[in-house]
Design a protein around this motif. Sequence first.
Motif, PDB file in Angstrom:
ATOM      1  N   GLU A   1       1.070  -0.899   0.505  1.00  9.91           N
ATOM      2  CA  GLU A   1       0.236   0.015   0.076  1.00  9.91           C
ATOM      3  C   GLU A   1       1.077   1.252   0.206  1.00  9.91           C
ATOM      4  OE1 GLU A   1      -3.274  -0.356   0.017  1.00  9.91           O
ATOM      5  OE2 GLU A   1      -3.684  -1.813  -0.219  1.00  9.91           O
ATOM      6  N   ARG A   2       0.440   2.279  -0.543  1.00 10.19           N
ATOM      7  CA  ARG A   2       1.498   3.393  -0.861  1.00 10.19           C
ATOM      8  C   ARG A   2       0.673   4.350   0.719  1.00 10.19           C
ATOM      9  NH1 ARG A   2       5.185   3.985  -4.195  1.00 10.19           N
ATOM     10  NH2 ARG A   2       5.759   6.240  -4.499  1.00 10.19           N
ATOM     11  N   ALA A   3      -0.449   4.080   0.335  1.00 11.35           N
ATOM     12  CA  ALA A   3      -0.742   5.171   1.946  1.00 11.35           C
ATOM     13  C   ALA A   3      -1.139   3.918   2.880  1.00 11.35           C
ATOM     14  CB  ALA A   3      -2.514   5.739   1.333  1.00 11.35           C
ATOM     15  N   VAL A   4      -0.707   4.878   4.013  1.00 11.77           N
ATOM     16  CA  VAL A   4      -1.294   4.864   5.733  1.00 11.77           C
ATOM     17  C   VAL A   4      -3.006   4.925   5.748  1.00 11.77           C
ATOM     18  CG1 VAL A   4      -1.217   5.243   7.997  1.00 11.77           C
ATOM     19  CG2 VAL A   4       0.969   5.944   6.079  1.00 11.77           C
ATOM     20  N   SER A   5      -2.747   3.042   6.261  1.00 13.07           N
ATOM     21  CA  SER A   5      -4.875   3.305   5.980  1.00 13.07           C
ATOM     22  C   SER A   5      -5.082   3.947   7.018  1.00 13.07           C
ATOM     23  CB  SER A   5      -4.538   1.567   7.214  1.00 13.07           C
ATOM     24  OG  SER A   5      -5.802   1.516   7.693  1.00 13.07           O
ATOM     25  N   GLU A   6      -6.327   4.690   6.619  1.00 16.28           N
ATOM     26  CA  GLU A   6      -6.736   6.012   7.895  1.00 16.28           C
ATOM     27  C   GLU A   6      -7.842   5.050   9.114  1.00 16.28           C
ATOM     28  OE1 GLU A   6     -10.616   8.872   7.069  1.00 16.28           O
ATOM     29  OE2 GLU A   6      -9.817   8.287   5.061  1.00 16.28           O
ATOM     30  N   TYR A   7      -8.021   3.912   8.484  1.00 13.73           N
ATOM     31  CA  TYR A   7      -8.533   2.822   9.543  1.00 13.73           C
ATOM     32  C   TYR A   7      -7.393   2.217  10.797  1.00 13.73           C
ATOM     33  CZ  TYR A   7     -10.664  -0.898  12.816  1.00 13.73           C
ATOM     34  OH  TYR A   7     -10.887  -1.378  13.448  1.00 13.73           O
ATOM     35  N   ASP A   8      -6.409   2.435  10.561  1.00 10.36           N
ATOM     36  CA  ASP A   8      -5.064   2.441  11.991  1.00 10.36           C
ATOM     37  C   ASP A   8      -4.859   3.674  11.793  1.00 10.36           C
ATOM     38  OD1 ASP A   8      -5.102  -0.676  10.410  1.00 10.36           O
ATOM     39  OD2 ASP A   8      -3.255  -0.330   9.460  1.00 10.36           O
ATOM     40  N   THR A   9      -4.839   4.440  12.012  1.00 13.94           N
ATOM     41  CA  THR A   9      -4.650   5.811  11.708  1.00 13.94           C
ATOM     42  C   THR A   9      -5.807   6.451  13.454  1.00 13.94           C
ATOM     43  OG1 THR A   9      -3.308   6.914  10.442  1.00 13.94           O
ATOM     44  CG2 THR A   9      -4.233   8.678  11.732  1.00 13.94           C
TER      45      THR A   9
ATOM     46  N   TYR B   1       1.989   4.143  15.811  1.00 13.57           N
ATOM     47  CA  TYR B   1       2.266   3.870  14.761  1.00 13.57           C
ATOM     48  C   TYR B   1       2.051   3.668  13.389  1.00 13.57           C
ATOM     49  CZ  TYR B   1       6.032   6.149  17.537  1.00 13.57           C
ATOM     50  OH  TYR B   1       7.441   6.374  17.911  1.00 13.57           O
ATOM     51  N   ALA B   2       1.619   4.039  12.647  1.00 11.83           N
ATOM     52  CA  ALA B   2       0.704   3.355  11.270  1.00 11.83           C
ATOM     53  C   ALA B   2       1.335   3.231  10.027  1.00 11.83           C
ATOM     54  CB  ALA B   2      -0.430   3.816  10.697  1.00 11.83           C
ATOM     55  N   VAL B   3       2.061   2.494   9.393  1.00 14.26           N
ATOM     56  CA  VAL B   3       3.050   2.287   8.569  1.00 14.26           C
ATOM     57  C   VAL B   3       2.370   1.182   7.526  1.00 14.26           C
ATOM     58  CG1 VAL B   3       4.735   1.286   8.088  1.00 14.26           C
ATOM     59  CG2 VAL B   3       4.790   1.781  10.615  1.00 14.26           C
ATOM     60  N   SER B   4       3.025   2.077   6.260  1.00 13.14           N
ATOM     61  CA  SER B   4       2.686   1.811   4.634  1.00 13.14           C
ATOM     62  C   SER B   4       4.328   1.554   3.719  1.00 13.14           C
ATOM     63  CB  SER B   4       1.396   2.176   3.786  1.00 13.14           C
ATOM     64  OG  SER B   4       2.311   3.250   3.718  1.00 13.14           O
TER      65      SER B   4
ATOM     66  N   CYS C   1       4.274   6.083   7.338  1.00 14.29           N
ATOM     67  CA  CYS C   1       4.031   6.074   8.452  1.00 14.29           C
ATOM     68  C   CYS C   1       4.607   7.738   9.167  1.00 14.29           C
ATOM     69  CB  CYS C   1       5.518   5.839   9.794  1.00 14.29           C
ATOM     70  SG  CYS C   1       5.262   5.749  11.274  1.00 14.29           S
ATOM     71  N   SER C   2       2.667   7.161   9.369  1.00 10.25           N
ATOM     72  CA  SER C   2       2.416   8.342  10.480  1.00 10.25           C
ATOM     73  C   SER C   2       1.956   8.371  12.222  1.00 10.25           C
ATOM     74  CB  SER C   2       0.602   8.926  10.127  1.00 10.25           C
ATOM     75  OG  SER C   2       0.392   9.100   9.355  1.00 10.25           O
ATOM     76  N   ARG C   3       2.191   9.167  12.718  1.00  8.30           N
ATOM     77  CA  ARG C   3       2.445   8.982  13.824  1.00  8.30           C
ATOM     78  C   ARG C   3       2.009   9.706  15.163  1.00  8.30           C
ATOM     79  NH1 ARG C   3       4.615  13.035  17.964  1.00  8.30           N
ATOM     80  NH2 ARG C   3       5.425  12.049  20.187  1.00  8.30           N
ATOM     81  N   VAL C   4       0.845   9.102  16.457  1.00  6.62           N
ATOM     82  CA  VAL C   4      -0.050   9.297  16.206  1.00  6.62           C
ATOM     83  C   VAL C   4      -0.035   9.497  18.419  1.00  6.62           C
ATOM     84  CG1 VAL C   4      -2.271   9.203  17.457  1.00  6.62           C
ATOM     85  CG2 VAL C   4      -1.542   8.443  15.688  1.00  6.62           C
ATOM     86  N   LEU C   5       0.328  11.038  18.841  1.00 10.06           N
ATOM     87  CA  LEU C   5       0.051  11.390  20.231  1.00 10.06           C
ATOM     88  C   LEU C   5      -1.653  11.929  20.683  1.00 10.06           C
ATOM     89  CD1 LEU C   5       2.259  10.590  22.932  1.00 10.06           C
ATOM     90  CD2 LEU C   5       3.286  13.048  21.902  1.00 10.06           C
TER      91      LEU C   5
END
Length: 174
Positions: A119-127, A143-146, A158-162
């Motif tokens: 997948e080229r994009a990070v999952s919206e569901y995971d985020t 972290y949500a990684v693709s 990778c998107s980071r969530v805090l």
Amino acid sequence: MTAHELDSIVAGSLQSLHLELSSGTWRGRREREVISLFCFGHLLQHCQTSSALYDPTQLAIEVAVPQISDQRGLSGKGGNKSQVCKDIVIWPKPRMTCWDAHGDATVRPISVIEWKHNERAVSEYDTNWLRAFSADHPEFVGYAVSTQHPAKDFAISCSRVLLGKVADRWFHFE
């Protein structure tokens, strides 16, 4: 363990994974294969006595964590379990699980890394799941990684969530 320490460990591991995958020599094809490579070939290298990640048994693959309260609203599914399995979990101490003394899924990890491969994009569901899980827990970072397979124009993101806030493309290479 602080979010800053985890950020450094995860970013360093993603960086070395990026170098390996972008070389084009790795032949894996599936999500579980890249997760295994990341954990044992890159993340585990950061396990040191003086580190926030000081014992290999703080890492777990495909293990249960407490479920978010609005799972039905997020997934649209009818059922709602007390726990859910996540790709990579980092516990604050060695040999931990989500199960408390009564057998209930109440023990929280300090980090969850969700992964999508090819997948080229990070999952919206995971985020969104990580956003809900982290909202009231300052000791947690997600972290949500693709990753896109090397043979298909390699990319890693990778998107980071805090604290319920998402930093999109916190780590990104194409």
